[in-house]
Motif scaffolding. Structure first.
Motif, short mmCIF file in Angstrom:
data_model
loop_
_atom_site.label_atom_id
_atom_site.label_comp_id
_atom_site.label_asym_id
_atom_site.label_seq_id
_atom_site.Cartn_x
_atom_site.Cartn_y
_atom_site.Cartn_z
N GLN A 153 26.52 -64.85 48.95
CA GLN A 153 25.16 -65.41 48.82
C GLN A 153 24.09 -64.35 49.04
OE1 GLN A 153 24.52 -68.85 51.19
NE2 GLN A 153 26.33 -69.90 50.41
N VAL A 154 24.46 -63.33 49.79
CA VAL A 154 23.50 -62.27 50.07
C VAL A 154 23.38 -61.33 48.90
CG1 VAL A 154 22.93 -60.42 51.65
CG2 VAL A 154 24.22 -62.38 52.47
N THR A 155 24.48 -61.18 48.20
CA THR A 155 24.55 -60.11 47.21
C THR A 155 24.75 -60.72 45.84
OG1 THR A 155 26.89 -59.97 47.56
CG2 THR A 155 25.53 -58.54 48.89
N ASP A 156 23.74 -61.43 45.37
CA ASP A 156 23.94 -62.14 44.10
C ASP A 156 24.21 -61.18 42.96
OD1 ASP A 156 20.53 -62.62 43.03
OD2 ASP A 156 21.35 -61.18 44.43
N GLU A 157 23.85 -59.93 43.12
CA GLU A 157 24.10 -58.99 42.05
C GLU A 157 25.17 -57.98 42.45
OE1 GLU A 157 21.06 -58.34 39.60
OE2 GLU A 157 19.66 -59.68 40.57
N ALA A 158 26.04 -58.39 43.37
CA ALA A 158 27.18 -57.56 43.76
C ALA A 158 26.75 -56.17 44.20
CB ALA A 158 28.18 -57.46 42.60
N LEU A 159 25.64 -56.12 44.89
CA LEU A 159 25.10 -54.82 45.30
C LEU A 159 25.98 -54.13 46.33
CD1 LEU A 159 21.35 -55.78 45.59
CD2 LEU A 159 22.52 -54.62 43.72
N ASP A 164 -3.28 -58.16 41.98
CA ASP A 164 -2.44 -59.21 41.39
C ASP A 164 -0.99 -59.04 41.86
OD1 ASP A 164 -4.57 -60.25 40.07
OD2 ASP A 164 -4.03 -59.46 38.09
N LYS A 165 -0.26 -60.14 41.92
CA LYS A 165 1.11 -60.10 42.43
C LYS A 165 2.02 -59.19 41.61
CE LYS A 165 0.74 -62.95 45.94
NZ LYS A 165 -0.71 -62.66 46.16
N THR A 166 1.73 -59.04 40.33
CA THR A 166 2.59 -58.21 39.48
C THR A 166 2.12 -56.76 39.41
OG1 THR A 166 1.32 -59.02 37.60
CG2 THR A 166 3.40 -60.13 38.04
N ASP A 167 0.95 -56.45 39.95
CA ASP A 167 0.42 -55.07 39.90
C ASP A 167 1.33 -54.05 40.59
OD1 ASP A 167 -1.80 -55.73 38.42
OD2 ASP A 167 -3.15 -55.88 40.15
N PRO A 168 1.80 -54.34 41.82
CA PRO A 168 2.61 -53.31 42.50
C PRO A 168 3.85 -52.90 41.69
CG PRO A 168 1.85 -54.91 44.09
CD PRO A 168 1.50 -55.47 42.72
N ALA A 169 4.62 -53.86 41.17
CA ALA A 169 5.82 -53.51 40.41
C ALA A 169 5.45 -52.69 39.17
CB ALA A 169 6.60 -54.76 40.02
N TYR A 176 16.72 -60.74 44.12
CA TYR A 176 16.15 -59.38 44.12
C TYR A 176 14.91 -59.31 43.22
CZ TYR A 176 16.05 -54.26 43.79
OH TYR A 176 15.66 -52.94 43.83
N GLN A 177 15.04 -59.91 42.04
CA GLN A 177 13.92 -59.87 41.09
C GLN A 177 12.65 -60.47 41.67
OE1 GLN A 177 13.72 -58.57 38.08
NE2 GLN A 177 15.86 -57.96 37.82
N ASP A 178 12.80 -61.60 42.35
CA ASP A 178 11.63 -62.27 42.92
C ASP A 178 11.01 -61.42 44.03
OD1 ASP A 178 11.66 -64.56 41.28
OD2 ASP A 178 13.28 -65.41 42.49
N ALA A 179 11.87 -60.83 44.87
CA ALA A 179 11.36 -60.07 46.02
C ALA A 179 10.74 -58.74 45.60
CB ALA A 179 12.50 -59.82 47.01
N THR A 180 11.05 -58.27 44.40
CA THR A 180 10.56 -56.95 43.98
C THR A 180 9.55 -57.01 42.84
OG1 THR A 180 12.45 -56.66 42.50
CG2 THR A 180 12.68 -55.80 44.75
N ARG A 181 9.22 -58.23 42.40
CA ARG A 181 8.25 -58.35 41.31
C ARG A 181 7.08 -59.27 41.61
NH1 ARG A 181 10.12 -56.44 36.33
NH2 ARG A 181 11.91 -55.16 36.79
N LEU A 239 10.02 -68.18 47.39
CA LEU A 239 9.97 -67.48 46.10
C LEU A 239 11.20 -67.86 45.29
CD1 LEU A 239 8.76 -63.80 46.67
CD2 LEU A 239 7.43 -65.85 46.12
N GLY A 240 11.00 -68.19 44.03
CA GLY A 240 12.12 -68.58 43.18
C GLY A 240 12.46 -70.05 43.28
#
Ligand SMILES: Nc1nc2c(c(=O)[nH]1)N[C@H]1C(S)=C(S)[C@@H](COP(=O)(O)O)O[C@H]1N2
Ligand SMILES: [Mo]
Length: 320
Positions: A8-14, A91-96, A76-81, A289-290
């Motif tokens: 559950q922690v590593t949804d992308e098999a990181l 804006d929320k999307t400016d940093p990414a 990951y996508q939500d936390a980094t975008r 988020l998400g």
């Protein structure tokens, strides 16, 4: 707090390569990460997806039960975008979109004020204070959205102890880099740069207070505060200052950016408190988020058992 399955922690098999990378030094991996040289296959994958993911960190101790919240980490996508990092835009999307111009290596942090051993310290030396570990924390923005993040880093207390606070030290102030060339949002005066934050020394020494250099097993993406940021899980997100270049210990309570901007809305303490509403909205509930469903906000963001004692005798309605 109970264990949650690693899956559950590593949804992308990181973490699949954990065993492979364990033989490398954690600091060496961070060095490579900060130098911006991802492995060729990662660079290819990033080119295809249009977004580079920082390299994995090695030798990270998994979160122990005491530092592992019983909740599914945010994608990951939500936390980094979806970020707040006004140095790159409001804006929320400016940093990414904009944070690629930040150069997180080489990096150093000035540690000064009420410490016996002040100095400008290379990031590598700061990380020598402790070995990298994972902390799976809830994170609650004052704007009423929340997430669950597996951070990687070291306890703030270990770093502070190394530079030896004097008997006068009562507060710790933090500052973010100022460089409008790397941080284009600083060309506008939305904040009196640098972004500043601060804690009482006893808050800073609390074992939950954390200096993160990574998340989801990888070095921090620039938009999340590379190369080193604070994480104070029982306080509103604005206390968790990013891209830190100075740690200053003082006798007096330091200035902090959001408190400067609007003291009636953002206090110095900023402990998550569902019973004290923001003047313009309720703090009783939050949106993960998400997710679509709102959920109740917890006192001290769920860390009351650990931290409430820090505030014995303090009126938290006044000291919000
Ligand atoms: N230097 C700096 N640090 C900052 C901010 C910022 O604008 N500048 N925003 C804060 C706010 S309001 C929040 S909610 C968190 C967001 O962290 P995240 O983007 O990793 O979710 O960073 C905090 N740290
Ligand atoms: Mo925030």
């Amino acid at each position: 707090m109970t264990k949650i399955p690693e899956s559950q922690v590593t949804d992308e098999a990181l973490f699949l390569n954990r065993r492979e990378v364990l033989r490398l030094g954690a600091v060496a991996a961070l060095g490579a990460a900060l130098a911006g040289c991802p492995a060729a296959d990662e660079a290819d994958a990033a080119a295809e997806s249009g977004a580079a993911r920082p390299p994995e960190l090695s030798g990270v101790r998994p979160a122990t039960a005491a530092y592992r919240v019983d909740a599914t980490p945010t994608d990951y996508q939500d936390a980094t975008r979806y970020n707040n990092f006004y140095e790159f835009g409001t804006d929320k999307t400016d940093p990414a979109e904009n944070a690629h111009s930040l150069r997180p290596s080489p990096w150093s942090v000035l540690i000064d004020g009420e410490v016996a051993k002040p100095g400008r310290v290379p990031l590598e030396d700061i990380l020598a204070a402790a070995s990298l570990e994972e902390r799976i924390y809830r994170f609650r923005c004052v704007e009423a959205w929340s997430m669950v993040v597996p951070w990687v880093g070291i306890p703030l207390s270990a770093v502070l102890a190394r530079y030896v606070p004097t008997s006068k030290a009562r507060y710790v102030a933090f500052e973010t880099l100022v460089d409008p060339e790397q941080m284009p949002g600083q060309r506008r005066n939305v904040i009196d740069w640098p972004y500043r934050e601060g804690l009482r020394l006893d808050e800073a020494m609390h074992p939950l207070a954390f200096l993160a250099v990574g998340m989801y097993g990888r070095a921090l993406p620039n938009q999340n505060g590379a190369p080193i940021r604070l994480v104070v899980p029982w306080k509103y997100g604005f206390k968790s200052i990013k891209s830190i270049v100075r740690i200053h210990l003082s006798e007096k309570q330091p200035r902090t950016s959001w408190n400067d901007l609007q003291p009636s809305e953002y206090g110095f303490y900023a402990n998550v408190n569902p019973e004290v509403d923001h003047p313009r909205w309720s703090q009783a509930r939050e949106r993960p988020l998400g997710g679509f469903r709102k959920q109740p906000t917890l006192a001290f963001n769920g860390y009351g058992k650990e931290v409430a004692g820090l505030y014995a005798g303090l009126d938290l309605n006044r000291n919000f």
